[in-house]
Design an enzyme around this catalytic site. Structure first.
Site, PDB file in Angstrom:
ATOM      1  N   GLU A 272     -16.487 -53.663 -20.177  1.00  0.00           N
ATOM      2  CA  GLU A 272     -16.797 -54.277 -18.875  1.00  0.00           C
ATOM      3  C   GLU A 272     -16.366 -55.744 -18.863  1.00  0.00           C
ATOM      4  O   GLU A 272     -15.795 -56.234 -17.876  1.00  0.00           O
ATOM      5  CB  GLU A 272     -18.312 -54.175 -18.616  1.00  0.00           C
TER       6      GLU A 272
ATOM      7  N   SER B  45     -25.582 -45.445 -28.126  1.00  0.00           N
ATOM      8  CA  SER B  45     -25.899 -46.104 -26.862  1.00  0.00           C
ATOM      9  C   SER B  45     -26.796 -47.324 -27.117  1.00  0.00           C
ATOM     10  O   SER B  45     -27.919 -47.200 -27.609  1.00  0.00           O
ATOM     11  CB  SER B  45     -26.610 -45.099 -25.933  1.00  0.00           C
TER      12      SER B  45
END
Ligand code: SF4
Length: 581
Positions: free
Chosen positions: A125, A217
């Site tokens: 990102e 994660s």
């Protein structure tokens, strides 16, 4: 075991959207379909995508074909250009919240502002956002980076969406002390924060917490850390198979939460597995009740009972006497048989919506088919009591159902056709329920007011439509995976929920008006509370609030039982007060 599910858990909006775009692409986009890097950090979801023909593109080749999905983190514009030049079609699943940060970076950079981005070095990102700022982008991923900042006159500060807010505020202060006049944009997404806040709240009410999510994660790991910090026994698992049931047996209440990349069906499986576990303080009665409810739902008996109650209620409103009970038995049997056969056919979607039920259906397939056929025949025989036309009606409906089912078991081509027709299921199901509960018991009677029949038919249709649409929203994930076109899949979740609210509200108002204006018997007022309850359930239906979703089916079916009970109570009150209801 008492299991409490976090109010906010599992897929966040961006990940959910990306997953849906990928599933949609697997069916309709030019093949082969790739995702640029892993779509999410969850092995179950990635395995599912692989099964659906969506694989991971690790490097961009000079020439390629098919479709590439840009994941929720986004990508630099140059990468997207490169993919297009190589010949790929692009499906952009960048989360709208990330797009907003990218756009801020692009717009301010074009106006000559420097864009200071607080984020993690090397994160996809961050790379994407900085690329949108071009030469004006500056990354701050540590306090040392702040020290090294050049003198900035015109600049903005942005955050990677998953940053910790406290750290962001602290670093912004330091940057402003060094370079006064910067403009701050708090672009942190609260999806992560809300999950963290919720696990803290949950920890106060349970003895242990199970955190479900991929081992890689970051936000799942953070949830597990927070749960431990709150002094709850914490177990992080990727799937239900990782649950240490021996250890968990020692607790009386367990909380379940999940990272933003954990699919609902994985959470669902964990919750169901834990619920089946004997809790430390659980009484035999509590366990027995839970098992019974589970059995009634898995074996579809609650649906049959719901059909029975709707027909019984309508028979009582119309004062049909013994016909009410006979009609309800026939309707309940028919509805049970058709729904059970349908569920057996849609087991594939069920594996994602309710894996334990799918298992139950597989294990007991023969018995369920046998019982459904038996009930279907019994309904036809019972309907003979209602009259010749009712009998023919049941015969036709059952034959249609049988034909449909028999062909589906054998004909794969037809099965595909049926999938594209299944958007109409939300109308055919209420139609069938309304026919067997309103038309069949009255078609051979001359004494019943036709206007009332039409009104009751419409009200029954509306109530069963609410049931179908709510369950379609509940099962949207599995249906999308297998490509079933239910009303929720076609309209989308939020439009379906809006539609449910409108239909529930109109049904409530109409039933009230009909009784106030004395157009129908007073019993019609019982449609009012159950449509209001459907309205209430629809307000609770939020994509992230899966705790309620898991229990929704029970509430939905109980609504029909409540409907019949209210009419019986009303009748009893009428008898006591000496007037006919
Ligand atoms: S965490 Fe927030 S920004 Fe990131 S994908 Fe999810 S919704 Fe979008």
């Amino acid at each position: 075991m008492r299991v409490k599910l976090a109010r906010v858990a599992g897929f966040c909006m961006g990940v959910r959207r990306a997953m849906e775009i990928a599933l949609e692409a697997s069916r309709n986009a030019p093949k082969p379909v790739y995702t640029l890097g892993p779509l999410i950090h969850n092995p179950s979801a990635l395995a599912l995508l692989e099964k659906q023909g969506v694989s991971i593109l690790k490097e961009i080749p000079r020439k390629g074909e098919g479709t590439v999905i840009i994941r929720a983190h986004g990508a630099p514009p140059s990468t997207i250009e490169k993919l297009k030049r190589a010949g790929f079609s692009i499906k952009n699943a960048t989360c709208p919240k990330v797009v907003k940060v990218q756009m801020l970076a692009k717009t301010y950079a074009s106006k000559g502002y420097n864009c200071v981005l607080i984020g993690d070095k090397g994160h996809a990102e961050v790379i994407g956002i900085l690329a949108h700022a071009g030469e004006k982008g500056i990354l701050v991923s540590s306090e040392e980076d702040i020290e090294k900042l050049p003198t900035l006159n015109k600049y903005i500060i942005l955050a990677q969406t998953t940053q910790d807010r406290k750290r962001f505020e602290k670093w912004c202060k330091k940057i402003l002390e060094k370079n006064p006049g910067g403009k701050i944009f708090d672009t942190i997404c609260d999806a992560t924060f809300r999950r963290q806040h919720e696990v803290r709240r949950l920890a106060k009410h349970v003895e242990a917490i199970v955190v479900v999510g991929g081992k890689n994660s970051a936000n799942t790991k953070r949830l597990a850390e927070i749960a431990s910090e709150c002094n709850a026994f914490t177990l992080a698992v990727e799937t239900a198979e990782d649950l240490d049931l021996e250890k968990l047996k020692n607790f009386s209440s367990i909380g379940v939460t999940a990272g933003a990349s954990t699919p609902n069906w994985v959470i669902n499986q964990v919750v169901k597995q834990l619920e089946a576990l004997p809790g430390k303080k659980e009484t035999i009665l509590e366990r027995g009740t839970k098992k019974l409810i589970r059995f009634l739902l898995e074996a579809n008996l609650m649906t049959g009972l719901a059909g029975f109650c709707l027909a019984l209620g309508i028979g009582l409103i119309l004062r049909l006497g013994l016909r009410s009970i006979i009609g309800a038995c026939a309707a309940g049997g028919y509805i049970y048989a058709m729904h059970t056969l349908n569920r057996l056919l849609n087991r594939e979607a069920g594996r994602y919506n309710d894996p334990l039920r799918a298992n139950f259906l597989t294990i007991h397939q023969k018995a369920l088919i046998g019982f459904s056929i038996f009930l279907s025949i019994l309904s036809i025989l019972i309907s003979f009591y209602l009259g010749e036309n009712a009998f023919l009606m049941y015969l036709a409906l059952s034959l249609l159902g049988a034909l449909y089912t028999a062909r589906l078991f054998t004909d794969k081509k037809f099965r595909k056709k049926r999938l594209s027709l299944s958007g109409t299921k939300s109308f055919f199901v209420p139609l069938a329920w309304s026919i067997v509960s309103v038309i069949a018991p009255t078609i051979d009677l001359n004494s019943v007011n036709q206007q009332v029949i039409i009104i009751l038919f419409a009200l029954a249709f509306a109530i069963v439509f609410l049931r179908s649409a709510l369950l379609d929203v509940l099962e949207i994930h599995g249906d999308k995976i297998v490509g079933r076109e239910t009303i929720a899949v076609i309209l989308g979740e939020s439009k379906t929920i809006k539609l449910i609210k409108i239909v529930a509200f109109l049904t409530a108002i109409t039933s009230l008006a009909l009784v106030v204006w004395k157009i129908t018997p007073i019993g019609v007022i019982c449609f009012l509370p159950i449509s209001l309850l459907f309205l209430l359930l629809s307000f609770k239906l939020k994509g992230e609030a899966i705790g309620l979703l898991l229990r929704l089916e029970l509430f939905v079916e109980l609504n029909f039982i409540l409907f019949a009970l209210l009419i019986i109570i009303l009748k009893l009150i009428g008898i006591k007060l000496g007037f006919k209801i």
